[in-house]
Design a protein around this motif. Structure first.
Motif, PDB file in Angstrom:
ATOM      1  N   VAL A  77       0.967  -1.167  -0.013  1.00 60.51           N
ATOM      2  CA  VAL A  77       0.145  -0.066   0.049  1.00 60.51           C
ATOM      3  C   VAL A  77       0.899   1.304   0.143  1.00 60.51           C
ATOM      4  CG1 VAL A  77      -1.705   1.129   1.388  1.00 60.51           C
ATOM      5  CG2 VAL A  77      -1.872  -1.051   1.251  1.00 60.51           C
ATOM      6  N   TYR A  78       0.663   1.853  -0.905  1.00 65.10           N
ATOM      7  CA  TYR A  78       1.364   3.458  -0.909  1.00 65.10           C
ATOM      8  C   TYR A  78       0.253   4.450  -1.236  1.00 65.10           C
ATOM      9  CZ  TYR A  78       5.169   6.611  -1.494  1.00 65.10           C
ATOM     10  OH  TYR A  78       6.023   7.759  -1.289  1.00 65.10           O
ATOM     11  N   GLY A  79       0.312   5.422  -0.343  1.00 66.86           N
ATOM     12  CA  GLY A  79      -0.878   6.425  -0.367  1.00 66.86           C
ATOM     13  C   GLY A  79      -2.156   6.131  -0.122  1.00 66.86           C
ATOM     14  N   ASN A  80      -3.225   6.317  -1.222  1.00 62.83           N
ATOM     15  CA  ASN A  80      -4.530   5.999  -0.790  1.00 62.83           C
ATOM     16  C   ASN A  80      -5.079   4.895  -1.592  1.00 62.83           C
ATOM     17  OD1 ASN A  80      -4.997   8.030   1.436  1.00 62.83           O
ATOM     18  ND2 ASN A  80      -5.365   9.572  -0.055  1.00 62.83           N
ATOM     19  N   GLU A  81      -4.281   3.945  -1.919  1.00 65.66           N
ATOM     20  CA  GLU A  81      -4.598   2.879  -2.832  1.00 65.66           C
ATOM     21  C   GLU A  81      -5.129   1.644  -2.009  1.00 65.66           C
ATOM     22  OE1 GLU A  81      -1.192   2.175  -5.011  1.00 65.66           O
ATOM     23  OE2 GLU A  81      -1.047   4.280  -5.489  1.00 65.66           O
ATOM     24  N   ASN A  82      -5.645   1.871  -0.891  1.00 65.91           N
ATOM     25  CA  ASN A  82      -6.050   0.605  -0.183  1.00 65.91           C
ATOM     26  C   ASN A  82      -7.606   0.292  -0.507  1.00 65.91           C
ATOM     27  OD1 ASN A  82      -7.211   2.682   1.069  1.00 65.91           O
ATOM     28  ND2 ASN A  82      -6.605   2.520   3.065  1.00 65.91           N
ATOM     29  N   ASN A  83      -8.114   0.597  -1.540  1.00 63.10           N
ATOM     30  CA  ASN A  83      -9.459   0.122  -1.726  1.00 63.10           C
ATOM     31  C   ASN A  83     -10.061  -1.471  -1.557  1.00 63.10           C
ATOM     32  OD1 ASN A  83      -9.716   3.050  -2.204  1.00 63.10           O
ATOM     33  ND2 ASN A  83      -9.810   2.770  -4.293  1.00 63.10           N
ATOM     34  N   ASN A  84      -9.009  -2.371  -1.878  1.00 64.06           N
ATOM     35  CA  ASN A  84      -9.615  -3.525  -1.803  1.00 64.06           C
ATOM     36  C   ASN A  84      -8.960  -4.103  -0.555  1.00 64.06           C
ATOM     37  OD1 ASN A  84      -6.923  -3.346  -2.358  1.00 64.06           O
ATOM     38  ND2 ASN A  84      -6.855  -4.878  -3.983  1.00 64.06           N
ATOM     39  N   LEU A  85      -8.746  -3.632   0.296  1.00 59.93           N
ATOM     40  CA  LEU A  85      -8.091  -4.091   1.896  1.00 59.93           C
ATOM     41  C   LEU A  85      -9.461  -4.651   2.666  1.00 59.93           C
ATOM     42  CD1 LEU A  85      -5.242  -2.112   2.413  1.00 59.93           C
ATOM     43  CD2 LEU A  85      -5.329  -4.076   1.305  1.00 59.93           C
ATOM     44  N   MET A  86      -9.205  -5.661   3.082  1.00 60.54           N
ATOM     45  CA  MET A  86     -10.200  -6.298   3.971  1.00 60.54           C
ATOM     46  C   MET A  86      -9.872  -5.888   5.395  1.00 60.54           C
ATOM     47  SD  MET A  86     -12.512  -8.058   2.008  1.00 60.54           S
ATOM     48  CE  MET A  86     -13.345  -9.142   3.153  1.00 60.54           C
ATOM     49  N   LYS A  87     -10.919  -5.782   6.228  1.00 60.38           N
ATOM     50  CA  LYS A  87     -10.424  -4.981   7.610  1.00 60.38           C
ATOM     51  C   LYS A  87     -10.348  -6.395   8.347  1.00 60.38           C
ATOM     52  CE  LYS A  87     -12.973  -0.666   7.710  1.00 60.38           C
ATOM     53  NZ  LYS A  87     -13.488  -0.117   8.454  1.00 60.38           N
ATOM     54  N   GLU A  88      -9.284  -6.127   9.494  1.00 57.99           N
ATOM     55  CA  GLU A  88      -8.851  -7.150  10.247  1.00 57.99           C
ATOM     56  C   GLU A  88      -8.218  -8.679   9.649  1.00 57.99           C
ATOM     57  OE1 GLU A  88     -10.733  -7.920  14.033  1.00 57.99           O
ATOM     58  OE2 GLU A  88     -10.962  -5.855  14.282  1.00 57.99           O
ATOM     59  N   GLU A  89      -7.808  -8.378   8.453  1.00 56.19           N
ATOM     60  CA  GLU A  89      -7.264  -9.532   7.549  1.00 56.19           C
ATOM     61  C   GLU A  89      -5.913  -9.782   7.644  1.00 56.19           C
ATOM     62  OE1 GLU A  89      -6.872 -10.652   2.792  1.00 56.19           O
ATOM     63  OE2 GLU A  89      -8.090  -9.032   3.258  1.00 56.19           O
ATOM     64  N   TYR A  90      -5.226  -9.024   8.259  1.00 51.66           N
ATOM     65  CA  TYR A  90      -3.527  -9.180   8.154  1.00 51.66           C
ATOM     66  C   TYR A  90      -3.147  -9.402   9.520  1.00 51.66           C
ATOM     67  CZ  TYR A  90      -4.004  -7.224   3.536  1.00 51.66           C
ATOM     68  OH  TYR A  90      -4.655  -7.136   2.450  1.00 51.66           O
ATOM     69  N   ASN A  91      -2.182 -10.353   9.600  1.00 47.84           N
ATOM     70  CA  ASN A  91      -1.360 -10.933  10.509  1.00 47.84           C
ATOM     71  C   ASN A  91      -0.262  -9.810  11.159  1.00 47.84           C
ATOM     72  OD1 ASN A  91      -1.837 -13.681   9.147  1.00 47.84           O
ATOM     73  ND2 ASN A  91      -2.485 -13.898  11.128  1.00 47.84           N
ATOM     74  N   ILE A  92       0.329  -9.205   9.974  1.00 53.43           N
ATOM     75  CA  ILE A  92       1.551  -8.187  10.326  1.00 53.43           C
ATOM     76  C   ILE A  92       1.571  -7.258   9.386  1.00 53.43           C
ATOM     77  CG2 ILE A  92       4.123  -8.241   9.852  1.00 53.43           C
ATOM     78  CD1 ILE A  92       4.175 -11.122  10.612  1.00 53.43           C
ATOM     79  N   CYS A  93       1.782  -6.013   9.629  1.00 54.14           N
ATOM     80  CA  CYS A  93       1.857  -4.885   9.234  1.00 54.14           C
ATOM     81  C   CYS A  93       3.465  -4.225   8.957  1.00 54.14           C
ATOM     82  CB  CYS A  93       1.118  -3.804   9.637  1.00 54.14           C
ATOM     83  SG  CYS A  93       1.410  -2.265   8.630  1.00 54.14           S
TER      84      CYS A  93
END
Length: 164
Positions: free
Chosen positions: A44-60
């Motif tokens: 993700v860079y900038g505001n390109e997070n349109n397709n991300l699911m909430k609480e989907e990721y183990n690590i950021c």
């Protein structure tokens, strides 16, 4: 060019679904592919997070990302936004520069990967108004995360935190 900094990432293990915020110079991808046969890293860079699911990721991961923002409120806004996508108990890994106001950074960074290979890149932050350090970043995280590990190397800091 400023100094050359060696960043030892040989003991870093990132597993699970990973969201990589900002431009990580290929370091996060290389760490992940060395640990896992099948990888799932979303960038993700900038505001390109349109397709991300909430609480989907183990690590950021945030690799030299927070220090690009002008002020603490912008950094906090990013942390709040990213926190929506990290599972409860998930981890946040931050590597960033320690920089005081009026300082300008133009360093070569050599990252030692878990395989023993190197990834080399140049990191610049020539904005004299920006201040970034481990103490400020820890303070921004305290509402959403429990700090589990911190490290300092020369002009670079590392924070590993778990989402509350």
């Amino acid at each position: 060019m400023g100094k050359t900094i060696v960043l030892n990432l040989s003991d870093v293990k990132l597993q699970g679904n990973i969201i990589d915020i900002g431009e990580s110079f290929g370091v996060i991808y290389n760490i992940t592919k060395e640990v896992m046969d099948e990888i799932s890293v979303d960038y993700v860079y900038g505001n390109e997070n349109n397709n991300l699911m909430k609480e989907e990721y183990n690590i950021c991961t945030m690799f030299f990302c927070l220090s690009r923002f002008w002020n603490a409120s912008s950094r906090l806004k990013l942390i709040e936004e990213v926190s929506k996508y990290i599972k409860s108990g998930g981890e946040l890994f931050i590597w960033d520069i320690n920089k005081e106001m009026k300082d300008m950074v133009n360093n070569k960074i050599i990252a030692i990967l878990p395989s023993g290979n190197f990834k080399e890149f140049e990191f610049k932050n020539l904005n004299p108004i920006i201040k970034s350090n481990i103490e400020e970043n820890e303070k921004l995280l305290e509402k959403y995360y429990k700090i589990e590990e911190t490290k300092l190397w020369e002009d670079i800091h590392f924070i590993r935190a778990r989402k509350i």
